[in-house]
Design an enzyme around this catalytic site. Sequence first.
Site, PDB file in Angstrom:
ATOM      1  N   SER A   1     -12.363   3.857   6.236  1.00 54.06           N
ATOM      2  CA  SER A   1     -12.876   3.825   7.621  1.00 54.06           C
ATOM      3  C   SER A   1     -13.817   4.991   7.841  1.00 54.06           C
ATOM      4  O   SER A   1     -13.443   6.142   7.584  1.00 54.06           O
ATOM      5  CB  SER A   1     -11.719   3.942   8.626  1.00 54.06           C
ATOM      6  OG  SER A   1     -10.823   2.879   8.466  1.00 54.06           O
TER       7      SER A   1
ATOM      8  N   THR B   1      -7.705   2.471   9.532  1.00 56.40           N
ATOM      9  CA  THR B   1      -7.966   3.005  10.872  1.00 56.40           C
ATOM     10  C   THR B   1      -8.947   2.127  11.647  1.00 56.40           C
ATOM     11  O   THR B   1      -8.744   1.847  12.837  1.00 56.40           O
ATOM     12  CB  THR B   1      -8.521   4.448  10.753  1.00 56.40           C
ATOM     13  OG1 THR B   1      -7.550   5.226  10.039  1.00 56.40           O
ATOM     14  CG2 THR B   1      -8.777   5.078  12.097  1.00 56.40           C
TER      15      THR B   1
ATOM     16  N   HIS C   1      -9.580   5.111  -1.160  1.00 54.57           N
ATOM     17  CA  HIS C   1      -8.775   5.089   0.072  1.00 54.57           C
ATOM     18  C   HIS C   1      -9.578   5.756   1.184  1.00 54.57           C
ATOM     19  O   HIS C   1     -10.572   6.430   0.928  1.00 54.57           O
ATOM     20  CB  HIS C   1      -7.456   5.828  -0.145  1.00 54.57           C
ATOM     21  CG  HIS C   1      -6.451   5.023  -0.911  1.00 54.57           C
ATOM     22  ND1 HIS C   1      -5.213   4.706  -0.418  1.00 54.57           N
ATOM     23  CD2 HIS C   1      -6.533   4.443  -2.126  1.00 54.57           C
ATOM     24  CE1 HIS C   1      -4.556   3.970  -1.305  1.00 54.57           C
ATOM     25  NE2 HIS C   1      -5.334   3.801  -2.361  1.00 54.57           N
ATOM     26  N   GLY C   2      -9.131   5.567   2.433  1.00 54.16           N
ATOM     27  CA  GLY C   2      -9.817   6.209   3.556  1.00 54.16           C
ATOM     28  C   GLY C   2     -11.192   5.626   3.812  1.00 54.16           C
ATOM     29  O   GLY C   2     -12.138   6.341   4.143  1.00 54.16           O
TER      30      GLY C   2
ATOM     31  N   HIS D   1      -7.532   9.814   4.676  1.00 51.36           N
ATOM     32  CA  HIS D   1      -7.074   8.774   5.603  1.00 51.36           C
ATOM     33  C   HIS D   1      -7.302   9.205   7.055  1.00 51.36           C
ATOM     34  O   HIS D   1      -7.057  10.353   7.397  1.00 51.36           O
ATOM     35  CB  HIS D   1      -5.576   8.517   5.413  1.00 51.36           C
ATOM     36  CG  HIS D   1      -5.218   7.944   4.083  1.00 51.36           C
ATOM     37  ND1 HIS D   1      -4.594   8.665   3.099  1.00 51.36           N
ATOM     38  CD2 HIS D   1      -5.405   6.705   3.565  1.00 51.36           C
ATOM     39  CE1 HIS D   1      -4.401   7.900   2.033  1.00 51.36           C
ATOM     40  NE2 HIS D   1      -4.882   6.700   2.283  1.00 51.36           N
ATOM     41  N   GLY D   2      -7.747   8.285   7.887  1.00 51.21           N
ATOM     42  CA  GLY D   2      -7.903   8.569   9.322  1.00 51.21           C
ATOM     43  C   GLY D   2      -9.358   8.724   9.716  1.00 51.21           C
ATOM     44  O   GLY D   2     -10.259   8.449   8.923  1.00 51.21           O
TER      45      GLY D   2
ATOM     46  N   ASP E   1       0.849  -1.190   0.000  1.00 50.94           N
ATOM     47  CA  ASP E   1       0.000   0.000   0.000  1.00 50.94           C
ATOM     48  C   ASP E   1       0.892   1.250   0.000  1.00 50.94           C
ATOM     49  O   ASP E   1       1.838   1.342   0.796  1.00 50.94           O
ATOM     50  CB  ASP E   1      -0.876  -0.037   1.264  1.00 50.94           C
ATOM     51  CG  ASP E   1      -1.988   0.999   1.253  1.00 50.94           C
ATOM     52  OD1 ASP E   1      -2.364   1.460   0.155  1.00 50.94           O
ATOM     53  OD2 ASP E   1      -2.495   1.333   2.350  1.00 50.94           O
ATOM     54  N   HIS E   2       0.623   2.193  -0.876  1.00 45.65           N
ATOM     55  CA  HIS E   2       1.343   3.483  -0.939  1.00 45.65           C
ATOM     56  C   HIS E   2       2.859   3.338  -1.091  1.00 45.65           C
ATOM     57  O   HIS E   2       3.614   4.074  -0.441  1.00 45.65           O
ATOM     58  CB  HIS E   2       1.051   4.343   0.308  1.00 45.65           C
ATOM     59  CG  HIS E   2      -0.345   4.850   0.358  1.00 45.65           C
ATOM     60  ND1 HIS E   2      -0.819   5.831  -0.491  1.00 45.65           N
ATOM     61  CD2 HIS E   2      -1.406   4.508   1.152  1.00 45.65           C
ATOM     62  CE1 HIS E   2      -2.090   6.064  -0.220  1.00 45.65           C
ATOM     63  NE2 HIS E   2      -2.481   5.267   0.761  1.00 45.65           N
TER      64      HIS E   2
ATOM     65  N   ASN F   1     -10.085   0.660   0.715  1.00 45.12           N
ATOM     66  CA  ASN F   1      -9.067   0.461   1.743  1.00 45.12           C
ATOM     67  C   ASN F   1      -9.612   0.772   3.133  1.00 45.12           C
ATOM     68  O   ASN F   1     -10.264   1.799   3.333  1.00 45.12           O
ATOM     69  CB  ASN F   1      -7.879   1.395   1.494  1.00 45.12           C
ATOM     70  CG  ASN F   1      -7.096   1.036   0.251  1.00 45.12           C
ATOM     71  OD1 ASN F   1      -7.449   0.109  -0.467  1.00 45.12           O
ATOM     72  ND2 ASN F   1      -6.041   1.772  -0.008  1.00 45.12           N
TER      73      ASN F   1
HETATM   74  P1  13P Z   1      -8.214   4.586   6.642  1.00 45.15           P
HETATM   75  O1  13P Z   1      -7.142   4.352   7.653  1.00 45.15           O
HETATM   76  O2  13P Z   1      -8.795   5.941   6.728  1.00 45.15           O
HETATM   77  O3  13P Z   1      -9.226   3.504   6.627  1.00 45.15           O
HETATM   78  O4  13P Z   1      -7.482   4.540   5.205  1.00 45.15           O
HETATM   79  C1  13P Z   1      -6.775   3.396   4.857  1.00 45.15           C
HETATM   80  C2  13P Z   1      -6.155   3.571   3.530  1.00 45.15           C
HETATM   81  O5  13P Z   1      -6.701   4.205   2.648  1.00 45.15           O
HETATM   82  C3  13P Z   1      -4.878   2.890   3.306  1.00 45.15           C
HETATM   83  O6  13P Z   1      -4.294   3.220   2.104  1.00 45.15           O
END
Ligand code: 13P
Length: 279
Positions: free
Chosen positions: A205, A227, A202-203, A174-175, A81-82, A224
């Site tokens: 959560s 968090t 992404h992000g 993210h977060g 990832d990334h 993805n």
């Molecule tokens: P979150 O931690 O916000 O779920 O995002 C995860 C992510 O996108 C990892 O690449």
Amino acid sequence: MLVNLQTIIGMAEKGNYCIPAFNVYNIETVMGILDAAEEQRAPVILQMYPRLFKEEVGFYLCPSIVAAAQRASVPVCFHLDHGPSEWEVTRALRWGCSGIMLDGSSHDFDKNVAMTKHIVDTCAAVGIGVEGEIGHVGSVNDEAMDEFTTPEEAAAFVKATGVTCLAVLIGNAHGHYKKPPKLDIERVKAIREACGIPLVLHGGSGIPEDQVKAAIAAGIRKMNIGTDVCCAFAEGTKETLADPARSIAIDIFMKKPIARVKALAVEKIQMVGAAGKAD
Ligand code: 13P
């Protein structure tokens, strides 16, 4: 079974659903997620941040993940990832990843294209597809989160690089979101139409279920979740610590954190429509 990125994304593409991509950090998070995937008969992606390939954690964790994925009766992709550069990509390939993300989104367009294309060519030599990113998905704590991906740049990026799937910025971060996000679903549709390949959110959560479903209907094929995995694990740990009858034996101590991660994974697998899609 261990499958590559293009195979697992291809399954979602064919069935019009989305693959949940869980960030994993230790063997307990892997155990909880794979238990959920087996129970739900769902294809899943297990992915790790590049720091885990840099630190010696990867040296212990990667062989365990590869063995667990090979042993699983559902399709599992092990993904970087990334990945910021060729160094991390090389290390991830050496340690058994079957999917690679090259994230050049903090560079200008031309540099992002050049870096990504080079990694696409390198990974093609070992039959592994690459996720790219255009429009930088930052953290919920960033000041400016408004430079959303445009359909035009996404189309040009995909044409120039040949990526398997594309991460986009459409109101996600993210977060922990401070207030519920508002995804630009029309933009997802337009990007999807312009570039013609599966998109990645992404992000994941904390995005409300109705928005997740609308994004999938518009062309998101990988979501993805990082968090929420950490929070589930932490909650299980706190609950165990609060139990006066808890065992000091660490394998028993870890049962609740694993169960909490499993419950979270079941919820997300069902949310993205991946339950029952393994067979
Ligand atoms: P979150 O931690 O916000 O779920 O995002 C995860 C992510 O996108 C990892 O690449």
